[in-house]
Write an enzyme that holds these catalytic residues in place. Structure first.
Site, PDB file in Angstrom:
ATOM      1  CG  LEU A 173      -1.775  -1.288   1.362  1.00  0.00           C
ATOM      2  CD1 LEU A 173      -2.487  -1.311   2.713  1.00  0.00           C
ATOM      3  CD2 LEU A 173      -2.777  -1.393   0.221  1.00  0.00           C
ATOM      4  CG  ASN A 174       3.960   3.606  -2.670  1.00  0.00           C
ATOM      5  OD1 ASN A 174       4.603   4.033  -1.721  1.00  0.00           O
ATOM      6  ND2 ASN A 174       4.201   4.000  -3.915  1.00  0.00           N
ATOM      7  CE  LYS A 232       5.650   6.812   7.054  1.00  0.00           C
ATOM      8  NZ  LYS A 232       4.653   6.418   8.072  1.00  0.00           N
ATOM      9  CG  HIS A 252      -5.825   0.447   3.763  1.00  0.00           C
ATOM     10  ND1 HIS A 252      -6.841  -0.195   4.424  1.00  0.00           N
ATOM     11  CD2 HIS A 252      -5.034   0.987   4.716  1.00  0.00           C
ATOM     12  CE1 HIS A 252      -6.667  -0.062   5.732  1.00  0.00           C
ATOM     13  NE2 HIS A 252      -5.587   0.658   5.941  1.00  0.00           N
ATOM     14  CG  ASN A 288      -0.054  -0.502   6.161  1.00  0.00           C
ATOM     15  OD1 ASN A 288      -0.922  -0.631   5.310  1.00  0.00           O
ATOM     16  ND2 ASN A 288      -0.340  -0.342   7.438  1.00  0.00           N
ATOM     17  CG  ASP A 301       4.110   2.786   7.133  1.00  0.00           C
ATOM     18  OD1 ASP A 301       3.544   1.674   7.230  1.00  0.00           O
ATOM     19  OD2 ASP A 301       3.578   3.843   7.515  1.00  0.00           O
ATOM     20  CE  LYS A 343       1.643   3.424  10.417  1.00  0.00           C
ATOM     21  NZ  LYS A 343       1.150   3.369   9.024  1.00  0.00           N
TER      22      LYS A 343
END
Length: 531
Positions: free
Chosen positions: A136-137, A150, A246, A274, A276, A419
């Site tokens: 998920l970008n 990010k 998402h 995710n 990140d 985060k």
């Protein structure tokens, strides 16, 4: 008689005002129906129909504002938006009844250790060749003071989130002579910058695909109409659009045509996470468990969960609800049960958002139009003071729609999100070692848990954070770190036990090079100047 009619009109006007207000927050109250009497349901329905009609007209105006390719893309996006807006207006109170919530049966939340004990199969290459990794970008790095996606922030040894992801999959493909592709779900915020960077991976042994999630119009909280004046995204329209969470992955993946392409290549499962979350790597034990199930009992959805700590109390949890596994988010919890939801004794696990999903099942549910995801009403206040709402969905909420869904209770190491700058300090430190794109806890640390780190507002932006450390301190023996105010760290600092450093307003603290702070509280003013 006239007085009675006047009173009735006043009552209906009051009820209509209340109802509009409640619709804006996504809650249609049963009390309003009771107050208005038998005719209220029809009135309520007429009001909803009027809102939908007006929204439809406004969306058509937006589409007619452009004849370019974005008009065709937006037309498809608006189909999904109309559907979520319709369901938003139809909502009648909480999406769950608290009394119906039960703990999931033990056989539906599998122990990772038991899965791992099954061993690695000989045909792992065959299993890997049926797998797709999807990251998920869609997010920007604005919360950490960075421009652009990010995923392009450097997090470990000058490697970005995207670098590490590519290295992980390339290592898998080389080690097992496999063909695991990487798919990035971008948003209109991240697509252009991401595609420019992808050129650097041309010679890596990993095929990279991208698709864009939908672009939905932000809604004026007062009028329940789009704030956009046309399909453009610049000037006055810069804040008029948003990516709808998402949960949009299912429709966008299907509509892009990429889902069909991958199915035609023999792919069966997608591992979603995710970008990140640095702990979200392909796990061969979970993959083997999926592939080894009989066709008649094939699991279509696995959600990785892990044990909740005090810092995870707001995370979504798995529950049993009306004979289905279901994701319960804090936004769905009635106010008088929020403390109960946050309990680490009643709700012991939370969703890591590492998901293993059947590709044919996604195709089936999209064709049948049977994916029913709870709507998250996300209120925002724009820079000019305008209050808007965003209607969003979460990818994990779909678990209730898939057959033979399971949770797997995984080690905490598979949940390592970055985060904040506090998270960034942890992953950049000697607590972790980097190998083939994967971060693993150093064997020299005596405790498997990570230290609790809380950095103040002076460290929020990555650029400021980096300026405050000449190099990252030794944190192998650290349990807790709190830093507040104007604080800088010299080279080769060691932090052990509990360390609290507080520089009051107007003061500055420079931790000298080579300092060893063990179970210390540092406060006041400490300034070291070059001689």
């Amino acid at each position: 008689m006239h007085a009675m009619n006047y009173f009735c009109r006043l009552q209906r006007r009051h009820v209509r005002s209340c109802l509009i207000s409640e619709l804006r927050t996504g809650v249609a109250s049963q009390k309003l129906q009771d107050l208005a009497g038998p005719g209220m349901t029809e009135f309520q329905e007429q009001l909803r129909l009027q809102h939908e009609k007006t929204m439809h007209e406004e969306l058509e105006k937006l589409l007619q504002s452009s004849t370019g390719p974005e008009a065709q893309i937006s037309k498809k996006d608006f189909e999904g938006f109309r559907s979520i807006f319709h369901r938003f207006l139809q909502r009648k109170g909480p999406s769950v009844e608290w009394s119906k919530i039960q703990r999931p049966p033990e056989d539906l939340i599998l122990s990772y250790e038991k899965i791992k004990a099954q061993g690695r199969p000989e045909g792992i290459t065959s299993s890997l060749n049926k797998l797709v990794v999807l990251k998920l970008n869609g997010g920007l790095g604005t919360s950490m003071g960075c421009k652009g996606p990010k995923s392009l922030i450097s997090v470990s040894n000058d490697n970005t989130f995207l670098d590490l992801t590519v290295q992980q999959i390339e290592h898998l493909n080389k080690t097992f002579n496999a063909d695991v592709p990487l798919v990035l779900m971008n948003s209109f915020n991240t697509d252009e910058d991401t595609k420019k960077i992808l050129q650097k991976y041309t010679h890596h042994r990993v095929k990279i695909h991208t698709f864009n999630q939908s672009r939905y119009p932000r809604i004026n909280k007062e009028s329940l109409l789009p704030i956009a004046s046309d399909l453009g995204m610049k000037g006055a329209n810069a804040d008029a659009w948003y990516p709808p969470g998402h949960g949009d992955i299912y429709a966008s993946f299907h509509n892009s045509g990429l889902l069909d392409t991958l199915l035609a290549q023999g792919k069966e499962y997608v591992f979603v996470s995710n970008i990140d979350n640095l702990g979200a790597t392909v796990d061969l034990s979970i993959l083997h468990h999926l592939m080894s199930q009989p066709a008649s009992r094939r699991c279509e959805f696995i959600m990785e969960v892990t044990n909740k700590t005090r810092s995870d109390v707001k995370g979504g949890t798995l529950i049993q609800y009306e004979d289905h596994l279901r994701l319960l988010e804090i936004a769905q919890v009635p106010k008088d049960h929020v403390d109960e939801f946050k309990s680490v004794t009643k709700f012991k696990i939370f969703n890591t958002n590492n998901l293993w999903i059947s590709l044919p099942a996604i195709k089936r549910l999209q064709q049948e139009n049977t994916l029913d995801l709870e709507i998250i009403v996300n209120p925002k206040s724009l820079d000019g003071g305008l209050n808007v709402i965003q209607l969003e969905t979460a990818v994990g909420a779909a678990i209730k729609c898939f057959d033979n869904a399971l949770g797997v209770n995984v080690p905490r190491s598979r949940f390592l999100p970055v985060k904040t700058s506090s998270d960034l300090l942890l992953v950049m430190s000697n607590l972790y070692s980097l190998e083939a794109g994967s971060l693993t806890m150093s064997k020299r640390r005596e405790f498997p848990s990570t230290p609790h780190v809380k950095l103040g507002s002076s460290f929020t932006k990555v650029q400021d954070f980096l300026k405050r450390f000449e190099n990252i301190p030794d944190m192998l023996e650290l349990d807790h770190l709190t830093v507040s105010g104007d604080v800088t760290f010299g080279k080769n600092v060691s932090l052990k036990g509990t360390v609290i450093i507080i520089a009051n307003h107007g003061d500055r603290i420079d931790i000298p090079a080579g300092a060893v702070l063990e179970n210390k509280i540092v406060s006041g003013n400490l300034r070291i100047l070059d001689h």
